[in-house]
Design a protein around this motif. Sequence first.
Motif, PDB file in Angstrom:
ATOM      1  N   LEU A   1       0.809  -1.201   0.000  1.00 19.11           N
ATOM      2  CA  LEU A   1       0.000   0.000   0.000  1.00 19.11           C
ATOM      3  C   LEU A   1       0.851   1.262   0.000  1.00 19.11           C
ATOM      4  O   LEU A   1       0.313   2.369   0.009  1.00 19.11           O
ATOM      5  CB  LEU A   1      -0.938  -0.004   1.221  1.00 19.11           C
ATOM      6  N   ALA A   2       2.168   1.120   0.048  1.00 18.23           N
ATOM      7  CA  ALA A   2       3.046   2.286  -0.042  1.00 18.23           C
ATOM      8  C   ALA A   2       2.835   2.964  -1.396  1.00 18.23           C
ATOM      9  O   ALA A   2       2.712   2.282  -2.421  1.00 18.23           O
ATOM     10  CB  ALA A   2       4.504   1.864   0.127  1.00 18.23           C
ATOM     11  N   PRO A   3       2.753   4.304  -1.437  1.00 11.99           N
ATOM     12  CA  PRO A   3       2.393   5.012  -2.682  1.00 11.99           C
ATOM     13  C   PRO A   3       3.159   4.574  -3.928  1.00 11.99           C
ATOM     14  O   PRO A   3       2.514   4.303  -4.957  1.00 11.99           O
ATOM     15  CB  PRO A   3       2.655   6.481  -2.325  1.00 11.99           C
ATOM     16  N   PRO A   4       4.497   4.486  -3.929  1.00 11.87           N
ATOM     17  CA  PRO A   4       5.169   4.120  -5.188  1.00 11.87           C
ATOM     18  C   PRO A   4       4.738   2.758  -5.723  1.00 11.87           C
ATOM     19  O   PRO A   4       4.424   2.617  -6.911  1.00 11.87           O
ATOM     20  CB  PRO A   4       6.658   4.126  -4.813  1.00 11.87           C
TER      21      PRO A   4
ATOM     22  N   LEU B   1      -5.105   5.544 -12.005  1.00 14.28           N
ATOM     23  CA  LEU B   1      -4.130   6.227 -11.146  1.00 14.28           C
ATOM     24  C   LEU B   1      -4.737   7.469 -10.499  1.00 14.28           C
ATOM     25  O   LEU B   1      -4.466   7.758  -9.324  1.00 14.28           O
ATOM     26  CB  LEU B   1      -2.895   6.604 -11.966  1.00 14.28           C
TER      27      LEU B   1
ATOM     28  N   GLY C   1      -6.687   7.418  -2.356  1.00 11.70           N
ATOM     29  CA  GLY C   1      -5.760   6.611  -1.573  1.00 11.70           C
ATOM     30  C   GLY C   1      -6.214   5.164  -1.464  1.00 11.70           C
ATOM     31  O   GLY C   1      -7.196   4.754  -2.090  1.00 11.70           O
ATOM     32  N   PRO C   2      -5.519   4.365  -0.661  1.00 11.47           N
ATOM     33  CA  PRO C   2      -5.887   2.950  -0.486  1.00 11.47           C
ATOM     34  C   PRO C   2      -7.088   2.804   0.454  1.00 11.47           C
ATOM     35  O   PRO C   2      -6.955   2.442   1.621  1.00 11.47           O
ATOM     36  CB  PRO C   2      -4.618   2.332   0.112  1.00 11.47           C
TER      37      PRO C   2
ATOM     38  N   LEU D   1       2.028   1.073  -4.880  1.00  9.20           N
ATOM     39  CA  LEU D   1       0.588   1.085  -5.150  1.00  9.20           C
ATOM     40  C   LEU D   1       0.302   1.693  -6.516  1.00  9.20           C
ATOM     41  O   LEU D   1      -0.475   1.145  -7.302  1.00  9.20           O
ATOM     42  CB  LEU D   1      -0.141   1.876  -4.059  1.00  9.20           C
ATOM     43  N   PHE D   2       0.936   2.817  -6.832  1.00  9.43           N
ATOM     44  CA  PHE D   2       0.721   3.459  -8.124  1.00  9.43           C
ATOM     45  C   PHE D   2       1.233   2.585  -9.268  1.00  9.43           C
ATOM     46  O   PHE D   2       0.611   2.509 -10.325  1.00  9.43           O
ATOM     47  CB  PHE D   2       1.402   4.821  -8.162  1.00  9.43           C
TER      48      PHE D   2
ATOM     49  N   VAL E   1      -6.885   6.412  -7.474  1.00  9.07           N
ATOM     50  CA  VAL E   1      -6.094   6.036  -6.296  1.00  9.07           C
ATOM     51  C   VAL E   1      -5.350   7.246  -5.735  1.00  9.07           C
ATOM     52  O   VAL E   1      -5.219   7.402  -4.515  1.00  9.07           O
ATOM     53  CB  VAL E   1      -5.115   4.896  -6.646  1.00  9.07           C
ATOM     54  N   TRP E   2      -4.853   8.112  -6.603  1.00  6.32           N
ATOM     55  CA  TRP E   2      -4.178   9.330  -6.147  1.00  6.32           C
ATOM     56  C   TRP E   2      -5.139  10.217  -5.362  1.00  6.32           C
ATOM     57  O   TRP E   2      -4.776  10.814  -4.348  1.00  6.32           O
ATOM     58  CB  TRP E   2      -3.624  10.077  -7.350  1.00  6.32           C
ATOM     59  N   GLN E   3      -6.397  10.286  -5.811  1.00  8.59           N
ATOM     60  CA  GLN E   3      -7.373  11.150  -5.160  1.00  8.59           C
ATOM     61  C   GLN E   3      -7.913  10.542  -3.872  1.00  8.59           C
ATOM     62  O   GLN E   3      -8.126  11.260  -2.885  1.00  8.59           O
ATOM     63  CB  GLN E   3      -8.540  11.409  -6.133  1.00  8.59           C
TER      64      GLN E   3
END
Length: 291
Positions: free
Chosen positions: A8-11, A121, A128-129, A13-14, A124-126
């Motif tokens: 679930l860490a941003p890098p 993307l 989050g998880p 996850l994206f 998920v960016w908007q």
Amino acid sequence: MPNLEPLLAPPFLFLLVGLVGLCVGSFLNVVAHRLPIMLERDWRGQCREILGLEGSLDEPAAAFNLMSPASRCPHCGHGIRWWENIPLLSYMILRGRCSGCSKPISLRYPLVEAVTALLSLIVVWQLGPTPQAAALLPLTWALIALTLIDLDQQLLPDSITLPFLWLGLLLGLPAVFIDAGQAILGAAVGYLSLWGFYWLFKLITGKEGMGYGDFKLLALFGAWAGWQKVFLALILSSLVGALIGIALILLMGHDKRKPIPFGPYLAIAGWISLLWGDGIVRSYLAFSGLG
């Protein structure tokens, strides 16, 4: 229980969402092409059953669905091998041409893959998880498929719209976006608002301004976002549709008598309303001095 924090860490996850989006986009190209054909064959079969007819000579006996037969070049029938079907990468390796006949591959395929990945993307960016993102990702993919099919066939299949309408109502039970009462009211307002406009337009002009699929699509957004955002989606879709329609007529010579599908504009506006509707309303109220 496994530790999911690294996933679930941003890098990561994206990266994961982007790759999944590319693969889903590749599949959506198949859905947009094959589902209308499948529906037409099913409708023909129902008509034959109602009329008491047996079989048909104009339809092949081989299975035809979203998984079978394997994809082939529409020009030469060359079977698409696995390495020719890697999203985006295969198009670049093949330089946009079939390896069998060298005819151009439609730019639509990589564009749909890229747009699907990009919109995934953004979700998920908007968000989050979160459960909201997990729910909105499949809806985003469904809206892309509906947009493609409506552009091609002027059709919004119930087999896509209705399951997501019901999903929106069910998501109201744990109040993932809104509570169940708001979801039910939103679905009713969404459907009845366009239904009422349809009959008013038909009584005045004697013409049908839109199809019932549009009613169901707006009901879907009402179930997910509530009745307030139904009207935001209507306003946004009408503005976008009017601008694009005028541009098509003036710049590309589009026949004014030929209908322009409303579903794509409604899908875009509804998706925007789900992600940024509250901010848009607040900005409008602040700008108008009402907030």
